[in-house]
Design an enzyme around this catalytic site. Sequence first.
Site, short mmCIF file in Angstrom:
data_model
loop_
_atom_site.label_atom_id
_atom_site.label_comp_id
_atom_site.label_asym_id
_atom_site.label_seq_id
_atom_site.Cartn_x
_atom_site.Cartn_y
_atom_site.Cartn_z
N PRO A 190 0.81 -1.23 0.00
CA PRO A 190 0.00 0.00 0.00
C PRO A 190 0.84 1.27 0.00
O PRO A 190 1.92 1.33 0.57
CB PRO A 190 -0.81 -0.12 1.30
CG PRO A 190 -0.84 -1.58 1.60
CD PRO A 190 0.48 -2.11 1.12
N ASN A 191 0.31 2.31 -0.65
CA ASN A 191 0.96 3.61 -0.69
C ASN A 191 -0.10 4.69 -0.77
O ASN A 191 -1.24 4.43 -1.16
CB ASN A 191 1.92 3.70 -1.88
CG ASN A 191 2.91 4.84 -1.74
OD1 ASN A 191 2.63 5.96 -2.15
ND2 ASN A 191 4.05 4.56 -1.16
N GLU A 412 4.71 21.18 1.45
CA GLU A 412 3.93 20.01 1.07
C GLU A 412 2.76 20.47 0.20
O GLU A 412 2.02 21.37 0.59
CB GLU A 412 3.42 19.27 2.30
CG GLU A 412 2.51 18.09 1.99
CD GLU A 412 3.14 17.10 1.02
OE1 GLU A 412 2.59 16.91 -0.09
OE2 GLU A 412 4.21 16.54 1.36
N GLU A 499 13.77 12.48 -3.01
CA GLU A 499 13.44 11.23 -2.31
C GLU A 499 13.23 10.17 -3.39
O GLU A 499 14.13 9.45 -3.74
CB GLU A 499 12.20 11.43 -1.45
CG GLU A 499 11.83 10.19 -0.64
CD GLU A 499 10.47 10.32 -0.02
OE1 GLU A 499 10.29 9.84 1.11
OE2 GLU A 499 9.56 10.89 -0.65
N GLU A 505 11.65 7.00 6.38
CA GLU A 505 10.34 7.17 7.01
C GLU A 505 9.58 5.85 7.10
O GLU A 505 8.81 5.62 8.04
CB GLU A 505 9.51 8.20 6.25
CG GLU A 505 9.17 7.82 4.84
CD GLU A 505 8.41 8.91 4.09
OE1 GLU A 505 8.05 9.91 4.73
OE2 GLU A 505 8.19 8.76 2.87
#
Length: 711
Positions: A190-191, A412, A499, A505
């Site tokens: 999952p993402n 973000e 990234e 993380e």
Amino acid sequence: MKRLLFIVALATMALFSRAEDLSSPNGKMKLTFELQDGVPVYQLSLNEHPIIKPSQLGLELKNTESLLNSFTLENAEKSTFDETWNPVWGESSSIRNNYNELAVTLKQTSSTRKILIRFRVFDDGLGFRYEFPQQENLNYFVVTKECSQFAMAGNHTAYWIPGDYDTQEYDYTVSKLSEIRALMKKAITPNASQTPISATAVQTALMMKTDDGYYINLHEAALKDYSCMHLELNDKNLVFESVLTPDAVGNMAYMQTPCTTPWRTVIASDKAADILMSNITLNLNDPCTYESTDWIKPVKYIGVWWEMITGKSSWSYTNLPSVKLGETDYSQTKPNGTHAANTQHVKDYIDFASEHGFDAVLVEGWNEGWEDWFGMSKDYVFDFVTPYPDFDVVVLRDYAKSKNVKLMMHHETSGSVRNYERHLDTAYQFMEDNGYNSVKSGYVGDIIPRGEYHYGQWMVNHYLYAVKKAADHKIMVNAHEAVRPTGLCRTYPNLIGNESARGTEYEAFGGNNVNHTTILPFTRLIGGPMDYTPGIFETHVNVHNPDNNSQVRTTLARQLALYVTMYSPLQMAADLPEVYQQHMDAFQFIKDVAIDWDKTLVLEAEPGDYITYARKAKGNDKWFVGRTNDEEARTSEISFDFLPANQKYIATVYADSKDADWLINPQAYEIKKYVVSNKSELKQYCAPGGGYAISIVPVQDKAELKGLKKL
């Protein structure tokens, strides 16, 4: 007369079908190109060993005849290029760019359109791309499929992640090519945003090893104004074919001549270290576009980040389920008491950074909007300039300046890219006005405009637009969740980090595979540096958050090694200051280690097992060594013959203790000092999930040698 015409026809056919050969400067890498029944075909060998078997090239276009066949060879030009250039920052202070080139101009008999395929053969591989001259019958066109093939010569072992239009944040699977289909379902985890492609599609940079010991890497370089390439395997004949990322209506790329595609790259060697040391990706990019680069500096930083990742603290100021920028009056809301980006807390981080010589402090969650930022497909989600009530921009700006520390901005976007571009000029000016010279940007979640993917042409253009716009304000960019890098940092060196892979993380989200950092340098880092955020000393996440039982799958010693093995000019000490206070002896290595290099060597390497780097700091005589190890206990054996002769050094070795283990004893480490020279050798134990780091400093005073053992 008929006989004469027949002879002329045969000669013409021979001209159009003859093979064009091109070797690398050292003669060991060989490219062969030919037209087979009008279809462009290439193959590549190393030491007469097949790397790429005969593979077809071409593209399909929308509402018009494809550029796949019916070609004749109009021209073939060969040339040689050799230069040495100096990167603004990098793994070495100078890079040689030496290749032989073949440019073939092809004319499609049925349409009279022309394309040029340019090949560059280096000693360690190949780059090729399609070029489209401006012409009467080809001005504007839409690519619906690129059909570049990479035919494998065997059922190689591959180090792969699932092909996906939206994320690369997967653990790597190691398998035979023929096993990819059966393992794909398990590999797709999952993402926040993901769009898997097919049962056999994988992402680049793809690393492979042949049964007879050759290493092959497939990737792309100079990805601009085009969509990101994936590879789909025909597992019956072991042929990869390029798969481009579509836009919201299914098209892959909108083109206007004259134009080019990105380079497709093949790096190959019989030594794993040569893959890591290859500069093909950088060399296929254009030189630096900026006249002045003195504002671009490598950055070592800490940040208000890990405490939120672990769940100890929050990004948001309140627990409101819904907020609206400009309408929600935060001065009238109830704080949740867990908001990390408050003025006093950030001051504490600034104090720690100043005391220990760090350049910057990243602060996430400082701006309004974090209460409902994720998963709502919210357009106007952030404005990038309005702080929460407990974050005083002016006070912290002045305080950081007084401590000789920079604050690092965080932008973000929550995938709302239209909103980000709407605010970009104002946001960058706000940074410039308040002394921020670097920004970590993020693209978590599905993209707005809806239907676009993270890796499509529209988003590829956005990422570069943000980098160029940042340069106007002398700002460095570290983009997370962006398309994986393809060497553009040569042209735009303010793109100081990305990234674009599964980073630290995820250690707080259940953990990464133990061998993860033994694969990433062979895959993700082929395109450019990664902001991996190492330095986690407290591996049990429930120490910070009792509700999170994740464990970082590493020993403390390996976390130090990552500052050397996971190259980046942007390096974070990611753990909390209070954790470092408990291990100041080990923390010394993070303080000491360089982040910009004159020279890099690979001492040991095997993808998925281990990597040992040695790097010389830029501008001085200090060396640093790092070793990352997989889940098996191993003994590393290295020589210090890279050191200059007749010079003594003090080597401080930060290593796993004999009883260290990532699972049951991760903080067991030992620190030893030795006198070393270029004749010294070291055998060093590496625990499961472990490794070691070494700082090597020239002896300035013989008194420093007292009591130290010689290696």
